[in-house]
Design a protein around this motif. Structure first.
Motif, PDB file in Angstrom:
ATOM      1  N   ALA A  45      30.577  28.217  47.419  1.00 34.59           N
ATOM      2  CA  ALA A  45      31.550  29.215  46.970  1.00 34.59           C
ATOM      3  C   ALA A  45      31.948  28.861  45.546  1.00 34.59           C
ATOM      4  CB  ALA A  45      32.774  29.223  47.877  1.00 34.59           C
ATOM      5  N   LEU A  46      31.777  29.790  44.630  1.00 36.72           N
ATOM      6  CA  LEU A  46      32.146  29.576  43.228  1.00 36.72           C
ATOM      7  C   LEU A  46      33.276  30.531  42.860  1.00 36.72           C
ATOM      8  CD1 LEU A  46      28.673  29.664  43.331  1.00 36.72           C
ATOM      9  CD2 LEU A  46      29.136  28.472  41.203  1.00 36.72           C
ATOM     10  N   ASN A  47      34.419  29.982  42.473  1.00 37.90           N
ATOM     11  CA  ASN A  47      35.560  30.782  42.032  1.00 37.90           C
ATOM     12  C   ASN A  47      35.468  30.943  40.526  1.00 37.90           C
ATOM     13  OD1 ASN A  47      36.240  29.494  44.620  1.00 37.90           O
ATOM     14  ND2 ASN A  47      38.187  30.555  44.388  1.00 37.90           N
ATOM     15  N   LEU A  48      35.328  32.185  40.080  1.00 39.81           N
ATOM     16  CA  LEU A  48      35.139  32.470  38.663  1.00 39.81           C
ATOM     17  C   LEU A  48      36.354  33.157  38.052  1.00 39.81           C
ATOM     18  CD1 LEU A  48      31.496  33.883  38.860  1.00 39.81           C
ATOM     19  CD2 LEU A  48      32.209  31.502  38.522  1.00 39.81           C
ATOM     20  N   GLY A  49      36.550  32.915  36.795  1.00 38.87           N
ATOM     21  CA  GLY A  49      37.655  33.541  36.071  1.00 38.87           C
ATOM     22  C   GLY A  49      37.257  34.890  35.513  1.00 38.87           C
ATOM     23  N   VAL A  50      36.854  35.793  36.395  1.00 44.15           N
ATOM     24  CA  VAL A  50      36.449  37.137  35.990  1.00 44.15           C
ATOM     25  C   VAL A  50      37.081  38.162  36.918  1.00 44.15           C
ATOM     26  CG1 VAL A  50      34.235  36.357  35.038  1.00 44.15           C
ATOM     27  CG2 VAL A  50      34.362  37.085  37.433  1.00 44.15           C
ATOM     28  N   ASP A  51      37.114  39.403  36.446  1.00 46.25           N
ATOM     29  CA  ASP A  51      37.574  40.520  37.258  1.00 46.25           C
ATOM     30  C   ASP A  51      36.421  41.509  37.360  1.00 46.25           C
ATOM     31  OD1 ASP A  51      38.727  42.659  38.493  1.00 46.25           O
ATOM     32  OD2 ASP A  51      40.464  42.801  37.169  1.00 46.25           O
ATOM     33  N   PRO A  52      35.642  41.442  38.446  1.00 42.30           N
ATOM     34  CA  PRO A  52      34.449  42.283  38.588  1.00 42.30           C
ATOM     35  C   PRO A  52      34.717  43.783  38.574  1.00 42.30           C
ATOM     36  CG  PRO A  52      34.434  40.494  40.174  1.00 42.30           C
ATOM     37  CD  PRO A  52      35.813  40.543  39.586  1.00 42.30           C
ATOM     38  N   ARG A  53      36.002  44.168  38.646  1.00 40.15           N
ATOM     39  CA  ARG A  53      36.316  45.597  38.577  1.00 40.15           C
ATOM     40  C   ARG A  53      36.011  46.158  37.200  1.00 40.15           C
ATOM     41  NH1 ARG A  53      42.381  45.440  40.714  1.00 40.15           N
ATOM     42  NH2 ARG A  53      42.320  43.699  39.208  1.00 40.15           N
ATOM     43  N   HIS A  54      35.941  45.262  36.199  1.00 37.81           N
ATOM     44  CA  HIS A  54      35.571  45.665  34.834  1.00 37.81           C
ATOM     45  C   HIS A  54      34.084  45.421  34.636  1.00 37.81           C
ATOM     46  CE1 HIS A  54      39.799  46.116  33.787  1.00 37.81           C
ATOM     47  NE2 HIS A  54      40.028  44.917  34.311  1.00 37.81           N
ATOM     48  N   ALA A  55      33.377  46.439  34.155  1.00 35.17           N
ATOM     49  CA  ALA A  55      31.923  46.352  34.026  1.00 35.17           C
ATOM     50  C   ALA A  55      31.471  45.171  33.175  1.00 35.17           C
ATOM     51  CB  ALA A  55      31.383  47.655  33.438  1.00 35.17           C
ATOM     52  N   ASP A  56      32.257  44.841  32.140  1.00 39.39           N
ATOM     53  CA  ASP A  56      31.843  43.747  31.255  1.00 39.39           C
ATOM     54  C   ASP A  56      32.201  42.365  31.801  1.00 39.39           C
ATOM     55  OD1 ASP A  56      34.583  43.879  30.919  1.00 39.39           O
ATOM     56  OD2 ASP A  56      34.521  43.666  28.731  1.00 39.39           O
ATOM     57  N   GLN A  57      32.731  42.335  33.033  1.00 36.13           N
ATOM     58  CA  GLN A  57      33.031  41.049  33.668  1.00 36.13           C
ATOM     59  C   GLN A  57      32.280  40.866  34.991  1.00 36.13           C
ATOM     60  OE1 GLN A  57      37.164  39.583  33.667  1.00 36.13           O
ATOM     61  NE2 GLN A  57      37.715  41.287  32.319  1.00 36.13           N
ATOM     62  N   MET A  58      31.371  41.782  35.290  1.00 33.27           N
ATOM     63  CA  MET A  58      30.587  41.660  36.513  1.00 33.27           C
ATOM     64  C   MET A  58      29.567  40.528  36.367  1.00 33.27           C
ATOM     65  SD  MET A  58      29.402  42.095  39.472  1.00 33.27           S
ATOM     66  CE  MET A  58      30.500  43.355  40.100  1.00 33.27           C
ATOM     67  N   ARG A 134      26.035  46.734  51.764  1.00 36.29           N
ATOM     68  CA  ARG A 134      25.347  45.568  52.333  1.00 36.29           C
ATOM     69  C   ARG A 134      24.656  44.729  51.255  1.00 36.29           C
ATOM     70  NH1 ARG A 134      25.056  49.709  55.999  1.00 36.29           N
ATOM     71  NH2 ARG A 134      25.298  49.209  58.228  1.00 36.29           N
ATOM     72  N   ASN A 135      24.864  45.113  49.999  1.00 33.88           N
ATOM     73  CA  ASN A 135      24.241  44.430  48.864  1.00 33.88           C
ATOM     74  C   ASN A 135      22.711  44.442  48.983  1.00 33.88           C
ATOM     75  OD1 ASN A 135      24.451  43.126  46.358  1.00 33.88           O
ATOM     76  ND2 ASN A 135      24.357  41.097  47.266  1.00 33.88           N
ATOM     77  N   LEU A 136      22.179  45.552  49.472  1.00 35.92           N
ATOM     78  CA  LEU A 136      20.734  45.685  49.657  1.00 35.92           C
ATOM     79  C   LEU A 136      20.105  46.696  48.702  1.00 35.92           C
ATOM     80  CD1 LEU A 136      20.491  45.712  53.567  1.00 35.92           C
ATOM     81  CD2 LEU A 136      19.706  43.902  52.036  1.00 35.92           C
ATOM     82  N   MET A 137      20.904  47.323  47.873  1.00 36.19           N
ATOM     83  CA  MET A 137      20.384  48.351  46.979  1.00 36.19           C
ATOM     84  C   MET A 137      19.473  47.729  45.926  1.00 36.19           C
ATOM     85  SD  MET A 137      20.663  51.639  46.797  1.00 36.19           S
ATOM     86  CE  MET A 137      20.202  52.961  45.665  1.00 36.19           C
ATOM     87  N   GLU A 166      32.279  38.917  44.113  1.00 36.32           N
ATOM     88  CA  GLU A 166      33.055  39.847  44.924  1.00 36.32           C
ATOM     89  C   GLU A 166      34.306  40.266  44.157  1.00 36.32           C
ATOM     90  OE1 GLU A 166      33.784  37.597  48.442  1.00 36.32           O
ATOM     91  OE2 GLU A 166      31.667  37.464  48.990  1.00 36.32           O
ATOM     92  N   LYS A 167      35.124  41.123  44.754  1.00 35.70           N
ATOM     93  CA  LYS A 167      36.300  41.667  44.059  1.00 35.70           C
ATOM     94  C   LYS A 167      37.220  40.586  43.517  1.00 35.70           C
ATOM     95  CE  LYS A 167      36.483  46.108  46.453  1.00 35.70           C
ATOM     96  NZ  LYS A 167      37.303  47.011  47.316  1.00 35.70           N
ATOM     97  N   ALA A 168      37.348  39.481  44.243  1.00 36.03           N
ATOM     98  CA  ALA A 168      38.256  38.408  43.818  1.00 36.03           C
ATOM     99  C   ALA A 168      37.597  37.449  42.819  1.00 36.03           C
ATOM    100  CB  ALA A 168      38.735  37.623  45.034  1.00 36.03           C
ATOM    101  N   GLY A 169      36.373  37.774  42.391  1.00 38.95           N
ATOM    102  CA  GLY A 169      35.694  36.907  41.430  1.00 38.95           C
ATOM    103  C   GLY A 169      35.055  35.689  42.084  1.00 38.95           C
ATOM    104  N   ILE A 170      34.715  35.803  43.361  1.00 39.65           N
ATOM    105  CA  ILE A 170      34.104  34.685  44.087  1.00 39.65           C
ATOM    106  C   ILE A 170      32.660  35.019  44.448  1.00 39.65           C
ATOM    107  CG2 ILE A 170      34.226  33.242  46.150  1.00 39.65           C
ATOM    108  CD1 ILE A 170      37.226  33.819  46.255  1.00 39.65           C
TER     109      ILE A 170
END
Length: 232
Positions: A45-58, A134-137, A166-170
């Motif tokens: 599990a990697l906790n990242l300092g990003v907010d995946p809701r923003h395209a430039d932080q995915m 399902r992250n299969l696309m 994921e949403k929480a940046g994990i």
């Protein structure tokens, strides 16, 4: 609360007083705590300092683990003609076009990875609501939309792991089995961490990688010293 067996207690006791462990010590603890009746998966599990809701932080990408995952990966391929034949020869479990679309629409998803040739995307696109959650696309960024379906199938079968924040940046990812040699697990962990480091998005600000921890399927989480995981 899960029962804590003697092996788990002994493993924990041997690392008492250590808040952050080297990759090797953490692996040893996790292996010692993996006492289920099946071969548990070792997960990172990697906790990242990003907010995946923003395209430039995915954060998303793919990594070929040097020692494989120990998991049998079922692969579906959307392709026609010669490319369908290539996929079958490479070991794909399910190959099709409209017929495969109908199977998926019917709720029968018996695969762990989905690959498609570019010309199949209009068909695959109709399955976004089914495959997306399902992250299969299939996605060209991780090599699952490609004309080289044979290479993609072999990579998926041979230890390739996709990761996505994921949403929480994990990011959660399996890196092998508890039965693996400790050195091989450590090598796989460092390969994943390195790939995530290289996938750092342009919009990430502040501390990018905050915490790395590992656990077995049924075992407790163990925090890893970042310097040990990144080699810095």
């Amino acid at each position: 609360m899960a029962h804590v067996g003697k092996r788990t207690k002994a493993a924990r006791a041997s690392f008492e007083g250590k808040s952050m462990l080297s990759v090797e010590d953490a692996v040893a603890l996790v292996k010692g705590a993996a006492n289920a009746k099946f071969d548990e998966t070792v997960e990172v599990a990697l906790n990242l300092g990003v907010d995946p809701r923003h395209a430039d932080q995915m954060v998303r990408g793919v990594v070929n683990l040097p020692n494989g995952t120990g998991k049998t990966v079922r692969v579906a391929v959307f392709a026609r003609g010669a490319k369908a034949d290539e996929a079958k020869e490479a070991g794909a479990d399910i190959v099709g076009a409209e017929d495969l679309m109908e199977i998926v629409q019917g709720g029968k998803i018996e695969f762990d990875r989905c690959i498609a040739t570019p010309d199949m995307m209009p068909i695959v696109g109709r399955l976004g609501k089914v495959l997306g959650p399902r992250n299969l696309m299939p996605n060209p960024k991780v090599g699952t939309v490609t004309m080289d379906v044979a290479a993609a199938v072999k990579a998926a079968k041979g230890g390739e792991v996709q990761f996505r924040a994921e949403k929480a940046g994990i990011i959660h990812a399996g890196v092998g089995k508890a039965s693996f040699d400790g050195a091989k697990l450590a090598e796989n962990i460092r390969a994943l961490v390195d790939a995530v480091q290289k996938a750092k998005p342009a919009g990430a600000k502040g501390t990018y990688m905050k915490k790395v921890s590992i656990s077995s399927t049924m075992g407790p989480g163990v925090s890893i010293d970042l310097a040990s995981a990144t080699g810095n």
